[in-house]
Design a protein around this motif. Structure first.
Motif, PDB file in Angstrom:
ATOM      1  N   SER A 116       8.533  10.769  18.674  1.00  0.00           N
ATOM      2  CA  SER A 116       8.383  11.987  19.457  1.00  0.00           C
ATOM      3  C   SER A 116       7.007  11.766  20.436  1.00  0.00           C
ATOM      4  CB  SER A 116       8.475  13.299  18.701  1.00  0.00           C
ATOM      5  OG  SER A 116       9.319  13.264  18.028  1.00  0.00           O
ATOM      6  N   LEU A 117       5.917  11.421  19.435  1.00  0.00           N
ATOM      7  CA  LEU A 117       4.745  11.254  20.060  1.00  0.00           C
ATOM      8  C   LEU A 117       4.697  10.360  21.585  1.00  0.00           C
ATOM      9  CD1 LEU A 117       2.275  11.538  17.238  1.00  0.00           C
ATOM     10  CD2 LEU A 117       2.566  13.228  19.073  1.00  0.00           C
ATOM     11  N   SER A 118       5.504   9.142  21.231  1.00  0.00           N
ATOM     12  CA  SER A 118       5.588   8.237  22.357  1.00  0.00           C
ATOM     13  C   SER A 118       6.167   8.926  23.396  1.00  0.00           C
ATOM     14  CB  SER A 118       6.007   7.001  21.776  1.00  0.00           C
ATOM     15  OG  SER A 118       7.228   7.289  21.463  1.00  0.00           O
ATOM     16  N   ARG A 119       7.217   9.541  23.488  1.00  0.00           N
ATOM     17  CA  ARG A 119       8.029  10.440  24.322  1.00  0.00           C
ATOM     18  C   ARG A 119       7.251  11.251  24.916  1.00  0.00           C
ATOM     19  NH1 ARG A 119      13.164  12.214  21.613  1.00  0.00           N
ATOM     20  NH2 ARG A 119      13.096  10.132  20.502  1.00  0.00           N
ATOM     21  N   LEU A 120       6.201  11.981  24.293  1.00  0.00           N
ATOM     22  CA  LEU A 120       5.415  13.192  25.007  1.00  0.00           C
ATOM     23  C   LEU A 120       4.400  12.682  25.823  1.00  0.00           C
ATOM     24  CD1 LEU A 120       5.328  15.672  22.017  1.00  0.00           C
ATOM     25  CD2 LEU A 120       6.281  16.144  24.061  1.00  0.00           C
ATOM     26  N   GLY A 121       4.078  11.256  25.684  1.00  0.00           N
ATOM     27  CA  GLY A 121       2.975  10.859  26.643  1.00  0.00           C
ATOM     28  C   GLY A 121       1.509  11.392  26.086  1.00  0.00           C
ATOM     29  N   ARG A 122       0.802  11.708  26.893  1.00  0.00           N
ATOM     30  CA  ARG A 122      -0.480  12.095  26.579  1.00  0.00           C
ATOM     31  C   ARG A 122      -0.682  13.391  26.101  1.00  0.00           C
ATOM     32  NH1 ARG A 122      -4.104  12.506  30.893  1.00  0.00           N
ATOM     33  NH2 ARG A 122      -2.329  11.667  32.417  1.00  0.00           N
ATOM     34  N   LEU A 123      -1.451  13.488  25.136  1.00  0.00           N
ATOM     35  CA  LEU A 123      -1.446  14.939  24.570  1.00  0.00           C
ATOM     36  C   LEU A 123      -3.035  15.055  24.048  1.00  0.00           C
ATOM     37  CD1 LEU A 123       1.411  15.125  22.003  1.00  0.00           C
ATOM     38  CD2 LEU A 123       1.094  16.507  24.072  1.00  0.00           C
ATOM     39  N   THR A 124      -3.402  16.299  24.067  1.00  0.00           N
ATOM     40  CA  THR A 124      -5.065  16.490  23.574  1.00  0.00           C
ATOM     41  C   THR A 124      -4.906  16.413  21.876  1.00  0.00           C
ATOM     42  OG1 THR A 124      -4.504  18.761  23.222  1.00  0.00           O
ATOM     43  CG2 THR A 124      -5.347  18.339  25.459  1.00  0.00           C
ATOM     44  N   GLU A 125      -6.097  16.334  21.378  1.00  0.00           N
ATOM     45  CA  GLU A 125      -6.278  16.083  20.188  1.00  0.00           C
ATOM     46  C   GLU A 125      -5.729  17.314  19.608  1.00  0.00           C
ATOM     47  OE1 GLU A 125      -6.923  13.164  18.763  1.00  0.00           O
ATOM     48  OE2 GLU A 125      -6.793  14.006  16.853  1.00  0.00           O
ATOM     49  N   THR A 126      -6.109  18.550  20.022  1.00  0.00           N
ATOM     50  CA  THR A 126      -5.477  19.575  19.463  1.00  0.00           C
ATOM     51  C   THR A 126      -3.901  19.682  19.286  1.00  0.00           C
ATOM     52  OG1 THR A 126      -7.233  20.385  20.873  1.00  0.00           O
ATOM     53  CG2 THR A 126      -6.289  22.182  19.208  1.00  0.00           C
ATOM     54  N   GLU A 127      -3.493  19.356  20.417  1.00  0.00           N
ATOM     55  CA  GLU A 127      -1.947  19.352  20.534  1.00  0.00           C
ATOM     56  C   GLU A 127      -1.348  18.622  19.376  1.00  0.00           C
ATOM     57  OE1 GLU A 127      -1.187  20.474  25.111  1.00  0.00           O
ATOM     58  OE2 GLU A 127      -1.569  18.446  24.462  1.00  0.00           O
ATOM     59  N   ARG A 128      -2.007  17.266  19.353  1.00  0.00           N
ATOM     60  CA  ARG A 128      -1.687  16.435  18.684  1.00  0.00           C
ATOM     61  C   ARG A 128      -1.618  16.630  17.043  1.00  0.00           C
ATOM     62  NH1 ARG A 128      -1.104  10.280  18.211  1.00  0.00           N
ATOM     63  NH2 ARG A 128      -1.487  10.200  16.155  1.00  0.00           N
ATOM     64  N   GLN A 129      -2.807  17.441  16.586  1.00  0.00           N
ATOM     65  CA  GLN A 129      -2.877  18.030  15.313  1.00  0.00           C
ATOM     66  C   GLN A 129      -1.827  19.056  15.169  1.00  0.00           C
ATOM     67  OE1 GLN A 129      -7.023  19.147  14.606  1.00  0.00           O
ATOM     68  NE2 GLN A 129      -7.481  16.879  14.171  1.00  0.00           N
ATOM     69  N   THR A 130      -1.494  19.854  16.170  1.00  0.00           N
ATOM     70  CA  THR A 130      -0.687  20.971  15.824  1.00  0.00           C
ATOM     71  C   THR A 130       0.562  20.453  15.508  1.00  0.00           C
ATOM     72  OG1 THR A 130      -1.924  21.995  17.710  1.00  0.00           O
ATOM     73  CG2 THR A 130       0.197  23.059  16.741  1.00  0.00           C
ATOM     74  N   ILE A 131       1.264  19.451  16.142  1.00  0.00           N
ATOM     75  CA  ILE A 131       2.459  18.819  15.989  1.00  0.00           C
ATOM     76  C   ILE A 131       2.388  18.511  14.617  1.00  0.00           C
ATOM     77  CG2 ILE A 131       4.118  17.127  16.514  1.00  0.00           C
ATOM     78  CD1 ILE A 131       3.012  17.582  19.461  1.00  0.00           C
ATOM     79  N   GLU A 132       1.146  17.673  14.063  1.00  0.00           N
ATOM     80  CA  GLU A 132       1.324  17.139  12.761  1.00  0.00           C
ATOM     81  C   GLU A 132       1.262  18.103  11.781  1.00  0.00           C
ATOM     82  OE1 GLU A 132      -0.726  12.863  12.472  1.00  0.00           O
ATOM     83  OE2 GLU A 132       0.091  14.011  11.062  1.00  0.00           O
ATOM     84  N   ILE A 133       0.656  19.124  12.012  1.00  0.00           N
ATOM     85  CA  ILE A 133       0.592  20.127  10.999  1.00  0.00           C
ATOM     86  C   ILE A 133       2.090  20.777  11.075  1.00  0.00           C
ATOM     87  CG2 ILE A 133      -0.452  22.448  10.349  1.00  0.00           C
ATOM     88  CD1 ILE A 133      -3.165  21.529  11.850  1.00  0.00           C
ATOM     89  N   LEU A 134       2.570  21.071  12.209  1.00  0.00           N
ATOM     90  CA  LEU A 134       3.928  21.629  12.185  1.00  0.00           C
ATOM     91  C   LEU A 134       5.120  20.838  11.241  1.00  0.00           C
ATOM     92  CD1 LEU A 134       6.104  23.471  13.394  1.00  0.00           C
ATOM     93  CD2 LEU A 134       6.517  21.686  15.259  1.00  0.00           C
ATOM     94  N   THR A 135       4.891  19.513  11.635  1.00  0.00           N
ATOM     95  CA  THR A 135       5.900  18.563  10.674  1.00  0.00           C
ATOM     96  C   THR A 135       5.644  18.644   9.271  1.00  0.00           C
ATOM     97  OG1 THR A 135       4.634  16.498  11.433  1.00  0.00           O
ATOM     98  CG2 THR A 135       6.528  17.038  12.706  1.00  0.00           C
ATOM     99  N   SER A 136       4.235  18.493   8.865  1.00  0.00           N
ATOM    100  CA  SER A 136       3.936  18.630   7.407  1.00  0.00           C
ATOM    101  C   SER A 136       4.585  19.801   6.753  1.00  0.00           C
ATOM    102  CB  SER A 136       2.603  18.246   7.140  1.00  0.00           C
ATOM    103  OG  SER A 136       1.928  17.241   7.994  1.00  0.00           O
ATOM    104  N   SER A 137       3.943  20.952   7.502  1.00  0.00           N
ATOM    105  CA  SER A 137       4.423  22.086   6.886  1.00  0.00           C
ATOM    106  C   SER A 137       5.962  22.469   6.872  1.00  0.00           C
ATOM    107  CB  SER A 137       3.794  23.375   7.427  1.00  0.00           C
ATOM    108  OG  SER A 137       3.966  23.444   8.654  1.00  0.00           O
ATOM    109  N   ILE A 138       6.770  22.066   7.893  1.00  0.00           N
ATOM    110  CA  ILE A 138       8.262  22.108   7.644  1.00  0.00           C
ATOM    111  C   ILE A 138       8.617  21.242   6.216  1.00  0.00           C
ATOM    112  CG2 ILE A 138      10.264  21.288   8.574  1.00  0.00           C
ATOM    113  CD1 ILE A 138       9.207  21.898  11.559  1.00  0.00           C
ATOM    114  N   ILE A 139       8.255  20.082   6.291  1.00  0.00           N
ATOM    115  CA  ILE A 139       8.475  19.431   5.180  1.00  0.00           C
ATOM    116  C   ILE A 139       8.171  19.992   3.664  1.00  0.00           C
ATOM    117  CG2 ILE A 139       8.062  17.163   3.970  1.00  0.00           C
ATOM    118  CD1 ILE A 139       8.471  15.716   6.486  1.00  0.00           C
ATOM    119  N   ASN A 140       7.073  20.353   3.680  1.00  0.00           N
ATOM    120  CA  ASN A 140       6.299  20.887   2.460  1.00  0.00           C
ATOM    121  C   ASN A 140       7.167  22.149   2.075  1.00  0.00           C
ATOM    122  OD1 ASN A 140       4.634  18.716   2.350  1.00  0.00           O
ATOM    123  ND2 ASN A 140       2.879  19.988   2.984  1.00  0.00           N
TER     124      ASN A 140
END
Lengths: 452, 271
Positions: free
Chosen positions: A364-388
């Motif tokens: 997904s990240l490679s598809r989305l192209g450039r993201l800010t650090e905050t956006e990137r972190q938000t997606i990270e947290i989102l995926t982790s919390s879904i899984i957890n």
């Protein structure tokens, strides 16, 4: 994963079979390596004594494990084919296996219940398995526990206390009469093998002063040197009797050499201090009437044997209490074993989820192209919390159910639902059938059935 | 309040008695632990009973038969617990506990009202005399029980019929030793008990010795134990004979201590 024991003992196999399967001490290592080379056997230890051969193993699958160990035993003694060996073998798994191991170490399964040698042999077997690195987390824990249980049984019951040999029975009787044997005086009249043995046991129990008299004075001097005692001339021994608290008589004389009247006089001179007379000779050398004199205790060889018989019965009574201790310990140990199985499952489940998350995230990240650090972190947290969040409930119930009766079913279900055992053919019905047949009392052997 | 504690004590001793008696027959090894615990609880309540009664009466509760017997079984249990602590002869409890319980039951039957003290009884000699005599009786009771156990173990060893008792009983030597110690302690206590009794008699009646029946029997008992001790030290009245003598002696003591009080009414009846 399951723990199994395959073995034979004096209870199931005659000596003709046992002697052919015995593992000589210097070849245990070789046998252990050989056993480990069989597929599906993770850990193993071999206990081999003159009364038993026990193979303890941790196997991937109980039914297969039994088969492999069976093959291993036959390979060692091909002259004993399947039909000659199997009727003598016992197969235990799970709780039953743990119980059997504990009972063997605690000497409850021994020929003479409570005999102490087995624990030493058990420790040696454990040690040599450790040296050859064929034990792992499960066997290390269970065998160590078995040693602990054996010690507990020995201190908390009187299972090993009473004497079960004639010569020790003499010592025990002496203790029942005199209490502490320190400072007591013994006299050997004549010296047979058994008399010497009894004397040795008495010396080992604190007796310091030994008088020895034999018809041949030189022999008495010789023995006195050996026992650090005093030789007494044969015609002078009646005098010595006044001093002696314990008299062991075993001469080859065909008649009574110690008579009732002699002893009556001795006991009078001793001011009624008790005397314990042991007549090991056959024909007897001490007049049986001697036992009627107050404060005189006369035991012949049959009487000593009666003590031994009573002691064996007493040990068997004590064994009941030992079984209770063992049941208690089997419970805690098998609980531990069960909890062990849930941990790798949980780890595997978490790893799998994390793996999926990472690979999907990367795509997904490679598809989305450039993201800010905050956006990137938000997606990270989102995926982790879904899984957890998603895994939270199954993990909690796995942990919770692991020690319940259906624990293995839950673990099995989790492994299948999340496909945690990769590279394993899923629907092997033939194997299922076999396992159903070999299923032990615990019925928990199936869970890893598909892994082999 | 006091009688409540007394009854609780009685219940605990009953429990201890039953537990210790079942120990004789049972195969369980951990029974004595519970039995000792129950006995210990009973002892605590017994001590509370004695102390509260002391408080209520305002003087040491040793002025009637009820109190004397209660004190006696308290001391018996105390000595028993001390012996258990030292020697761990659980089977002793199977004999001491019933004894203590029976005594306490007979104390319960006897009138237990606190009466105001007769002026002639008000003397420190009374308490010293009573306590020493009762402790002497406790020692003789111990000699009795150990003697009895000696005879059982002796019989087993002679007849060679080994049963559970054989395994539970300690060695003959220990039993004989305890027997001797008990008498060696009991005898001086009895001696002092008689002497202080004489002092008290002098205080109360103006005469040291008046040959009242209880004094006579105490004196006979004293002579008997003197002979027993002497025989042991000189001609070897030990072991089996000592055990028999301890049993006979205690019968005499019980006769003097209990039976005499019901048969003969004299100035001595209260204790």
């Amino acid at each position: 994963m399951n723990i199994v024991v395959v073995g034979l003992s004096h209870k199931t196999a005659p000596v003709e079979v046992r002697e052919r399967l015995t593992f000589p001490t210097d070849r245990i290592g070789e046998a252990l390596y050989n056993l480990k080379s069989y597929p599906g056997i993770d850990e193993s230890a071999i206990l081999s004594t003159c009364n038993r051969v026990e193979i303890c193993a941790v196997v991937k699958n109980t039914g297969d494990g039994f088969k492999r160990i069976n093959e291993f035993l036959i390979s060692r003694e091909p002259s004993l084919d399947h039909s000659g060996l199997v009727p003598h073998l016992y197969f235990y798994n799970s709780k039953d296996a743990i119980r059997h191991i504990f009972r063997v170490a605690s000497s409850l399964d021994s020929l003479v219940v409570g005999e102490p040698q087995i624990l030493g042999q058990f420790k040696d077997a454990f040690e040599s398995a450790q040296i050859h690195k064929t034990t792992g987390i499960v066997l290390n824990k269970i065998l160590k526990k078995a040693i602990f249980v054996a010690k507990r049984v020995r201190t908390e019951t009187r299972i090993s206390e009473s004497a079960v040999s004639v010569s020790f029975a003499a010592v025990e009787l002496a203790r029942k009469i005199f209490g502490n044997l320190d400072g007591k005086v013994i006299m050997l009249v004549g010296a047979g093998e058994m008399a010497e043995l009894a004397a040795r046991h008495l010396i080992g129990s604190g007796v310091k002063d030994v008088m020895i008299t034999t018809r041949n004075f030189e022999r008495a001097v010789e023995l006195a040197a050996e026992f650090k005692g005093r030789p007494v001339r044969f015609d002078e021994y009646p005098k010595g009797m006044v001093e002696a608290d314990i008299i062991i008589c075993s001469t080859g004389a065909p008649t009574y050499i110690i008579k009732s009247d002699d002893v009556r006089e001795v006991i009078h001179k001793r001011k009624n201090r008790p005397i314990f007379l042991i007549d090991i000779s056959v024909p007897r050398n001490i007049e049986p009437k001697v036992n009627d004199i107050d404060n005189v205790y006369l035991y012949n060889i049959d009487d000593l044997q009666m003590v031994v018989n009573a002691n064996i019965k007493e040990r068997e009574r004590e064994a009941g209490q030992a079984e209770e201790i063992i049941s208690e310990e089997v419970e805690t140990t098998s609980r531990w074993l069960k909890s062990l199985e849930v941990v790798p499952t949980i780890v595997a489940l978490k790893n799998k989820a994390e793996e999926i998350r990472r690979s999907e995230l990367e795509k997904s990240l490679s598809r989305l192209g450039r993201l800010t650090e905050t956006e990137r972190q938000t997606i990270e947290i989102l995926t982790s919390s879904i899984i957890n969040k998603l895994l939270h409930a199954p993990l909690v119930s796995l942990k919770h159910e692991a020690s319940s009766e259906n624990g293995s079913t839950y673990i099995e279900a989790a492994r299948r639902l999340f496909n945690l055992d990769k590279d394993i053919p899923r629907h092997n019905h033939k194997k299922w059938g076999e396992e159903e047949m070999l299923k032990g009392d615990e019925g928990q052997i199936i869970k890893d059935g598909e892994k082999v | 309040m006091n009688s409540l504690f007394f009854n609780i004590t009685l219940l605990f001793y009953l429990g201890g008695t039953l537990l210790f008696l079942s120990y004789l027959a049972s195969k369980k090894g951990n029974l004595p632990r519970y039995s000792l615990w129950v006995t210990g609880m009973g002892f605590i309540f017994h001590s509370i009973t004695l102390v509260t009664r002391w408080g209520e009466a305002g003087h040491i509760p040793l002025t009637n038969m009820h109190e004397a017997i209660s004190f006696f079984s308290w001391a018996l249990i105390l000595v028993f617990l001390l012996l258990e602590y030292r020697y761990r002869i659980f089977i002793l409890g199977s004999f001491i506990l019933p004894l203590a319980f029976i005594f306490l039951v007979s104390a319960a039957i006897l009138p237990n009202n606190i009466k105001s003290l007769d002026p002639i009884l008000q003397s420190k000699w009374l308490y010293i005399h009573t306590i020493l005599s009762l402790l002497g009786i406790v020692a003789f009771a111990m000699a009795f029980v150990t003697g009895f156990l000696y005879l059982i173990q002796e019989r087993i060893l002679k007849s060679k019929k080994f049963n559970t008792l054989y395994f539970r009983l300690p060695s003959l030597d220990l039993l004989d030793d305890l027997n001797q110690k008990s008498i060696s302690i009991g005898f001086p206590l009895l001696t002092l008990g008689i002497i202080t009794g004489a002092f008290w008699a002098e205080y109360a009646w103006g005469s040291y010795w008046s040959w009242d029946p209880k004094q006579v029997f105490s004196f006979i008992t004293w002579l008997f134990y003197l002979t027993v001790l002497h025989g042991r030290l000189t001609v070897g009245w030990r072991a089996k004979r000592a055990a028999y003598l301890a049993i006979i002696g205690f019968m005499g003591v019980i006769f003097t201590f209990v039976v005499m009080n019901f048969i003969i009414k004299g100035p001595h009846t209260f204790v």
